[in-house]
Design a protein around this motif. Structure first.
Motif, PDB file in Angstrom:
ATOM      1  N   MET A   1       0.846  -1.194   0.000  1.00 31.56           N
ATOM      2  CA  MET A   1       0.000   0.000   0.000  1.00 31.56           C
ATOM      3  C   MET A   1       0.888   1.254   0.000  1.00 31.56           C
ATOM      4  N   ARG A   2       0.565   2.192  -0.897  1.00 35.03           N
ATOM      5  CA  ARG A   2       1.361   3.414  -1.007  1.00 35.03           C
ATOM      6  C   ARG A   2       0.987   4.392   0.114  1.00 35.03           C
ATOM      7  N   LYS A   3       2.039   4.937   0.778  1.00 34.85           N
ATOM      8  CA  LYS A   3       1.772   5.865   1.877  1.00 34.85           C
ATOM      9  C   LYS A   3       2.250   7.271   1.482  1.00 34.85           C
ATOM     10  N   ILE A   4       1.357   8.232   1.526  1.00 30.77           N
ATOM     11  CA  ILE A   4       1.780   9.595   1.165  1.00 30.77           C
ATOM     12  C   ILE A   4       1.566  10.549   2.349  1.00 30.77           C
ATOM     13  N   ALA A   5       2.391  11.604   2.391  1.00 34.60           N
ATOM     14  CA  ALA A   5       2.231  12.611   3.449  1.00 34.60           C
ATOM     15  C   ALA A   5       1.977  13.966   2.805  1.00 34.60           C
ATOM     16  N   LEU A   6       0.989  14.676   3.324  1.00 34.59           N
ATOM     17  CA  LEU A   6       0.752  16.048   2.846  1.00 34.59           C
ATOM     18  C   LEU A   6       1.559  16.993   3.726  1.00 34.59           C
ATOM     19  N   VAL A   7       2.406  17.789   3.093  1.00 31.87           N
ATOM     20  CA  VAL A   7       3.265  18.706   3.828  1.00 31.87           C
ATOM     21  C   VAL A   7       3.034  20.115   3.295  1.00 31.87           C
ATOM     22  N   GLY A   8       3.159  21.118   4.159  1.00 26.99           N
ATOM     23  CA  GLY A   8       3.001  22.485   3.666  1.00 26.99           C
ATOM     24  C   GLY A   8       3.049  23.497   4.794  1.00 26.99           C
ATOM     25  N   ASN A   9       3.171  24.757   4.406  1.00 27.70           N
ATOM     26  CA  ASN A   9       3.151  25.855   5.388  1.00 27.70           C
ATOM     27  C   ASN A   9       1.757  25.948   6.002  1.00 27.70           C
ATOM     28  N   PRO A  10       1.659  26.484   7.236  1.00 28.53           N
ATOM     29  CA  PRO A  10       0.311  26.748   7.751  1.00 28.53           C
ATOM     30  C   PRO A  10      -0.412  27.687   6.775  1.00 28.53           C
ATOM     31  N   ASN A  11      -1.721  27.525   6.653  1.00 33.41           N
ATOM     32  CA  ASN A  11      -2.572  28.324   5.758  1.00 33.41           C
ATOM     33  C   ASN A  11      -2.287  28.154   4.267  1.00 33.41           C
TER      34      ASN A  11
ATOM     35  N   ASP B   1      -2.403  16.906  16.960  1.00 30.78           N
ATOM     36  CA  ASP B   1      -3.364  15.999  16.334  1.00 30.78           C
ATOM     37  C   ASP B   1      -2.750  15.281  15.132  1.00 30.78           C
ATOM     38  N   ARG B   2      -3.092  13.990  15.002  1.00 34.99           N
ATOM     39  CA  ARG B   2      -2.620  13.215  13.842  1.00 34.99           C
ATOM     40  C   ARG B   2      -3.829  12.965  12.939  1.00 34.99           C
ATOM     41  N   HIS B   3      -3.805  13.551  11.743  1.00 31.93           N
ATOM     42  CA  HIS B   3      -4.916  13.372  10.814  1.00 31.93           C
ATOM     43  C   HIS B   3      -4.499  12.354   9.753  1.00 31.93           C
ATOM     44  N   ALA B   4      -5.235  11.265   9.671  1.00 32.28           N
ATOM     45  CA  ALA B   4      -4.908  10.240   8.676  1.00 32.28           C
ATOM     46  C   ALA B   4      -6.174   9.853   7.935  1.00 32.28           C
ATOM     47  N   GLY B   5      -6.003   9.383   6.710  1.00 31.64           N
ATOM     48  CA  GLY B   5      -7.156   8.950   5.920  1.00 31.64           C
ATOM     49  C   GLY B   5      -6.699   8.102   4.750  1.00 31.64           C
ATOM     50  N   LYS B   6      -7.598   7.757   3.867  1.00 35.46           N
ATOM     51  CA  LYS B   6      -7.202   6.984   2.690  1.00 35.46           C
ATOM     52  C   LYS B   6      -8.123   7.287   1.514  1.00 35.46           C
ATOM     53  N   PHE B   7      -7.633   6.970   0.308  1.00 34.24           N
ATOM     54  CA  PHE B   7      -8.514   7.038  -0.876  1.00 34.24           C
ATOM     55  C   PHE B   7      -8.162   5.902  -1.817  1.00 34.24           C
ATOM     56  N   LYS B   8      -9.084   5.597  -2.710  1.00 29.51           N
ATOM     57  CA  LYS B   8      -8.876   4.495  -3.652  1.00 29.51           C
ATOM     58  C   LYS B   8      -8.615   5.044  -5.036  1.00 29.51           C
ATOM     59  N   SER B   9      -7.648   4.453  -5.742  1.00 34.29           N
ATOM     60  CA  SER B   9      -7.406   4.886  -7.119  1.00 34.29           C
ATOM     61  C   SER B   9      -8.466   4.241  -8.000  1.00 34.29           C
ATOM     62  N   HIS B  10      -8.572   4.695  -9.283  1.00 35.08           N
ATOM     63  CA  HIS B  10      -9.597   4.118 -10.159  1.00 35.08           C
ATOM     64  C   HIS B  10      -9.365   2.627 -10.394  1.00 35.08           C
TER      65      HIS B  10
ATOM     66  N   GLY C   1      -8.485   0.638  -7.983  1.00 35.28           N
ATOM     67  CA  GLY C   1      -8.797  -0.034  -6.718  1.00 35.28           C
ATOM     68  C   GLY C   1      -7.653  -0.057  -5.705  1.00 35.28           C
ATOM     69  N   ALA C   2      -6.492   0.531  -6.066  1.00 36.30           N
ATOM     70  CA  ALA C   2      -5.374   0.543  -5.099  1.00 36.30           C
ATOM     71  C   ALA C   2      -5.692   1.531  -3.967  1.00 36.30           C
ATOM     72  N   VAL C   3      -5.373   1.122  -2.716  1.00 40.04           N
ATOM     73  CA  VAL C   3      -5.660   2.006  -1.581  1.00 40.04           C
ATOM     74  C   VAL C   3      -4.418   2.839  -1.256  1.00 40.04           C
ATOM     75  N   ILE C   4      -4.595   4.137  -1.132  1.00 39.80           N
ATOM     76  CA  ILE C   4      -3.474   5.035  -0.809  1.00 39.80           C
ATOM     77  C   ILE C   4      -3.721   5.593   0.599  1.00 39.80           C
ATOM     78  N   ASP C   5      -2.734   5.422   1.471  1.00 40.48           N
ATOM     79  CA  ASP C   5      -2.817   5.979   2.825  1.00 40.48           C
ATOM     80  C   ASP C   5      -2.349   7.433   2.815  1.00 40.48           C
ATOM     81  N   VAL C   6      -3.130   8.320   3.424  1.00 41.45           N
ATOM     82  CA  VAL C   6      -2.744   9.742   3.410  1.00 41.45           C
ATOM     83  C   VAL C   6      -2.597  10.247   4.843  1.00 41.45           C
ATOM     84  N   ILE C   7      -1.477  10.905   5.120  1.00 45.37           N
ATOM     85  CA  ILE C   7      -1.303  11.536   6.434  1.00 45.37           C
ATOM     86  C   ILE C   7      -1.146  13.030   6.212  1.00 45.37           C
TER      87      ILE C   7
END
Lengths: 649, 47
Positions: free
Chosen positions: A1-11, A37-46, A48-54
């Motif tokens: 399963m592919r794990k991705i992290a969203l990174v960025g400046n506040p706002n 707080d730890r925000h995690a979630g997932k989405f499915k590609s077209h 059917g692969a599941v991608i973990d998002v943090i």
């Protein structure tokens, strides 16, 4: 399963991107040992692969300055961390590429596979900026660049496709001689090295942007105009004068505009109580509705016009960009009192509510400095104090004008300024007790001045007012019901005995004697000796007890107390009943200028908010600090009220 | 009948206030004036 992290400046709109990617498939937790707080979630590609998002906490760079930044950096640097991503998706605010790209270039030099997301592209064209994304991608040695408008979901499917199809190959370094790449933990670099590294990056980023970004003349001239306005708005003397003038105008306008709808609401609730008594079958339920529920709810609804107007003015100040200038000038004012620039944002948000303000102190990296801010934040005048102030000002300050100055508006402004003065004085005192080693600096970006969008102002006003009515309404309704029962009944035989010697024709005296001997009356009487020196009677004592839950309950409590036993035949509204209340022993009016101001001062300084105490306990992870805070604020409130009463009596 | 209804309303109000009090100190409370929630732990959003 592919794990991705969203990174960025506040706002940078990172959380909007996260919400668009994951929809409802997300959950919130905590990172161990810290209150982040730890925000995690997932989405499915077209396929059917599941991608973990943090969604990592917002950070300006990988040289951490706060707990949030520390958590984000550790995850990115440490390959053994359970949340270390296979792919980082760096979200940047496209209207401010120069500052936002710094973090991206640092992540690139960590060797992590990355995608660059240009968010808020809708605003880019509005601000007259043009970005050549393919050119930017080329100049960043082939990093994939995706344009999105996360608020409206535009570009999200492109982003999902790019994430799924990414090869996960390591990025080529941004700087050939980066100090980050050959060092395990970027935070360990010396301060000097961090500055050198940052300066080199900014130079190169500027160079790259000169090839792929252009700004129109309108944008430039707007910035010039903003700079010119700032010379006055942030001036060491004129800046404060303008701020005071704006506050003065706001409070004057609130009183000018709100009086008519307030009187109307007061009348409507009086008629409602009369209607209930006249049309429902007699009995205790009818009495409860007429004397408990209707006045209790009415006591709060009456303040909606003023609260709505205050929210509208705050929204306008934020929308125009003036609020950032206020933060800037207040920073200068607060430094001598031991508060650093970073304390300012929590203190300003404390004007609306202390809960988000206490939570906002997490951006302060030094613990003692953070603690100092947490301890003084509840002294700023939050919106729950507004109904208390407005009720008491209406009772004790004459509805007159001194020249063109509305006296009631001036009194309300005074109470808000008193809150600020309280923050400064207590900080000065605590500064010597809680010694901080170094002070954080406030680094902020001044947005250009804008004409406020009415739609945004309306939305904010509507949401805030709806929340106030709904959230406060529920607790007020429950307390009004319980209070009515406690005010209508007493220990067996006691009420009957109390009224036995009074002529039944004297209805007011019978009702007063009954209330005095009811359960709540006995409670109020018990604390009367303690509060008498402040100018309060046992009725006010009851309101002080109930409003320990939340300040605004004071108003509904008074409304219920002054309605129990009332037949509403004299057509007196709540305000009129309170204004005409006479102390039976002295024969003087209960609500005098001295009592009113003493009570307002008590509410300005006392910690009457359970939610704030709970959040302070959570943020400091102990009962010690909320208890200290409660005691010091109570002592301060008692002392200041005593002084006020004796000065004005 | 009215007495029964009043007793029911009082019981519901007390239950609501006790629940609110417990929420506050378990870290899931919110400000009555603005509805802003405290940070939540291990609870699912949107479900």
């Amino acid at each position: 399963m592919r794990k991705i992290a969203l990174v960025g400046n506040p706002n940078s709109g990172k959380t909007s991107v996260f919400n668009q990617l994951t929809g409802l498939n997300q959950h919130v937790g905590n990172y161990p040992g810290v209150t982040v707080d730890r925000h995690a979630g997932k989405f499915k590609s077209h396929k059917g692969a599941v991608i973990d998002v943090i969604d990592l906490p917002g950070t300006y760079s990988i040289f951490p300055k706060s707990t949030d930044e520390q958590v984000a950096t550790e995850i990115l640097v440490s390959k053994d961390h359970q949340d270390h991503p296979d792919l980082t998706v760096v979200v940047v605010d496209a209207t401010n590429l120069e500052r936002n790209l710094l973090l991206f270039t640092q992540i690139k030099d960590l060797g992590l596979a990355s995608i660059l997301v240009l968010n808020m592209v809708d605003l880019v064209s509005k601000e007259g900026i043009k970005i050549d994304s393919p050119k930017l991608s080329e100049l960043l040695s082939g990093t994939q660049v995706v344009e999105v408008d996360a608020k409206n979901g535009q570009g999200i499917s492109d982003l999902k496709r790019t994430i799924v199809q990414h090869s996960l190959a390591e990025e080529k370094p941004f700087l050939a001689d980066s100090r980050i790449s050959d060092n395990g933990s970027p935070g360990d670099l010396s301060g000097e090295d961090q500055v050198l590294d940052t300066n080199t990056r900014y130079r190169k980023i500027k160079q790259i942007l000169s090839f792929c970004q252009s700004k129109s003349e309108t944008n430039q001239s707007r910035k010039q105009l903003s700079r010119r306005l700032d010379q006055v708005a942030t001036h060491p003397i004129w800046g404060y004068a303008i701020f005071l003038l704006i506050l003065f105008i706001i409070f004057q306008t609130i009183y000018e505009l709100a009086s008519v709808p307030m009187d109307l609401i007061d009348e409507v609730f009086l008629v409602a109580s009369q209607w209930v008594l006249a049309n429902l079958p007699p009995g205790i339920l009818t009495d409860l509705i007429a004397e408990g529920i209707v006045p209790g709810i009415g006591g709060v609804v009456i303040f909606i016009p003023q609260i709505a107007l205050l929210f509208a003015f705050i929204a306008i100040l934020e929308e125009t960009g003036y609020m950032s200038r206020v933060v800037f000038i207040m920073d200068r004012l607060m430094r001598p009192f031991g508060l650093s620039g970073k304390s300012l944002v929590p203190l300003m948000s404390g004007m609306a509510c202390a809960i988000p303000a206490v939570m906002a102190t997490r951006s302060i990296d030094q613990w003692k400095e953070r603690l100092l801010t947490i301890l003084v934040v509840p002294l700023t005048s939050c919106s729950a104090r507004l109904p208390v102030y407005v009720l008491l000002i209406a009772l004790v300050v004459p509805e007159q004008k001194l020249g063109w100055i509305n006296l009631q508006g001036a009194a309300l402004l005074f109470m808000y300024l008193l809150g600020i003065a309280g923050v400064l004085l207590v900080s000065l005192l605590l500064k010597s007790l809680i010694k901080t080693k170094r002070k954080g600096f406030l680094v902020m970006e001044m947005p250009t001045y804008k004409i406020p969008r009415l739609q945004n102002v309306w939305l904010l006003l509507y949401e805030k007012t709806k929340l106030f009515v709904w959230e406060a309404g529920k607790i007020i309704l429950a307390i009004s019901i319980v209070l009515w029962v406690l005010a209508s009944y007493g220990p067996p035989g006691r009420m009957e005995q109390a009224v036995s010697g009074i002529d039944p024709e004297l209805e007011d005296q019978v009702a007063a004697a009954k209330l005095e001997n009811s359960y709540i009356g006995i409670m109020g009487k018990a604390i009367e000796p303690t509060i008498e020196p402040l100018g309060y009677d046992w009725r006010i004592g009851i309101a002080l007890i109930t409003s320990f839950a939340a300040r605004e309950v004071f108003v509904s409590t008074m409304a219920t107390i002054y309605s129990v036993g009332e037949d509403f035949e004299e057509n007196e509204t709540l305000m009129e009943r309170m204004r005409n209340e006479v102390n039976p022993t002295t024969g003087e009016k209960v609500y005098t200028l001295a009592t009113g101001f003493s009570l307002m001062v008590f509410y300005a300084f006392a910690m009457q908010c359970m939610s704030t105490l709970a959040v302070v306990r959570r943020e400091t992870k102990s009962w010690k600090w909320p208890v200290i805070q409660f005691i010091y604020m109570f002592v301060l409130a008692y002392g200041a009220s005593l002084l006020t009463y004796n000065l004005l009596a | 009948m009215q007495t029964v209804l009043v007793l029911l309303l009082v019981a519901l109000s007390v239950a609501y206030l006790v629940r609110k009090l417990r929420q506050e100190f378990s870290g899931k409370g919110s400000c009555e004036s603005c509805g802003i929630h405290q940070p939540v732990t291990n609870h699912r959003k949107g479900k």
